[in-house]
Design an enzyme around this catalytic site. Sequence first.
Site, short mmCIF file in Angstrom:
data_model
loop_
_atom_site.label_atom_id
_atom_site.label_comp_id
_atom_site.label_asym_id
_atom_site.label_seq_id
_atom_site.Cartn_x
_atom_site.Cartn_y
_atom_site.Cartn_z
N ARG A 57 0.68 -1.10 -0.25
CA ARG A 57 0.19 0.45 0.37
C ARG A 57 0.90 1.32 -0.19
NH1 ARG A 57 -4.47 -1.47 3.99
NH2 ARG A 57 -5.79 -2.69 2.43
N LYS A 71 -20.17 -18.20 3.00
CA LYS A 71 -21.26 -18.31 3.84
C LYS A 71 -21.50 -17.51 2.72
CE LYS A 71 -21.32 -18.25 9.14
NZ LYS A 71 -21.24 -17.95 10.47
N GLY A 83 -9.59 -10.31 0.27
CA GLY A 83 -8.00 -10.90 0.05
C GLY A 83 -7.43 -12.36 0.38
N GLY A 93 -13.17 -4.70 2.13
CA GLY A 93 -15.12 -4.28 1.86
C GLY A 93 -15.74 -2.90 1.18
#
Length: 397
Positions: A41, A198, A351, A374
């Site tokens: 980053r 999930k 990720g 996100g």
Amino acid sequence: MNVLRFADLVAAGRVTGQRVFIRADLNVPQDDAGRITEDTRIRASVPCIEMALKAGAAVMVTSHLGRPTEGEFKPEDSLAPVAARLGELLGREVPLKSAWVDGVEVAPGQVVMLENCRLNKGEKKNSEELARQMAALCDIFVHDAFGTAHRAEASTYGIAQFAPVACAGPLLAAEIDAITKALAAPRRPLVAIVAGSKVSTKLTILQSLAKNVDGLVVGGGIANTFMLAAGLKIGKSLAEPDLVGEAQAVIAAMAARGAEVPIPVDVVCAKTFAADAPATVKAATEVADDDQILDIGPKTAQMLADKLMAAGTIVWNGPVGVFEFDAFAHGTETVARAVAASSAFSIAGGGDTLAAIAKYGIEREVGYISTGGGAFLEVLEGKTLPAFEILAKRAAG
């Protein structure tokens, strides 16, 4: 999406002598001694900073790091190691400034690091007072932190409201372009790979994509729930039986548009979840009551690879099996290599997806790798990110 771009301001000569405030994403992992263990980053932030310096701007850079308590400084929350690493990459000293909200001294051609912005009271709740103070520090605000684009905080949203000029840095602009290319104006067929443990965590993404994509590849525990929805037995595999109705609704929504959710025809099973568990390939109709499905089988993997090779655009989020265990990595590797070999424009994020891309060394073959986490998931959900919204609003005047 129409936003003002920092590169265009530089090209127009509007940056020389200006105070430029760059919100970067420098939230890097550190070991217990505070040493940076992975600096991607920081390296990614360099082009924007160098662009501003070469244009003769007085440059201020800030970022969050970890999850500090607002108003309570602790040494482990400091950006000092980040400033030192950035200095090495830029080949110049990068002074670290604390208590910077009320004013910062920086001359044209200089760069300073502003201490962890999440230490400021009101940052996370997007305090207008704090945002106005930050905006008063600069002539141009540059948002270059896509990883925070889904959060409306003082250093990401509020400052963009009140700064004299607000624009997108090169990293953010590249994300906007890639997302637009993949979702707003895709080359067809558009195939999405959505995998994970999930359905519940990705249900809104699946529902949103079902309205737009031509093929929806599901993997991991999500695929097991979809196998249940298709009437197949899955033994002791990870799944969410209470969401079978939602999975059936996604399948029906796709079918109504002439699109499909490919259901596995074969799977790789084991009796226990372990790296050394014996792996057995079985037809999807022959899963035993004590089996755990840990990967898609070779026929399914080839079926998916064929669809990806024929795609015009691919959106990829999540590995299709337990790829960390070599015995259950074949499906993910086959999918990864198909994404790499396809002539489609591909955008990948998340990720585990980035870990799979690194494992199989296909970074150069993926059209665009999103670092957003996100923020990337919220884009797939069809949400408008706060950072995009305020920059577009400012560009519209």
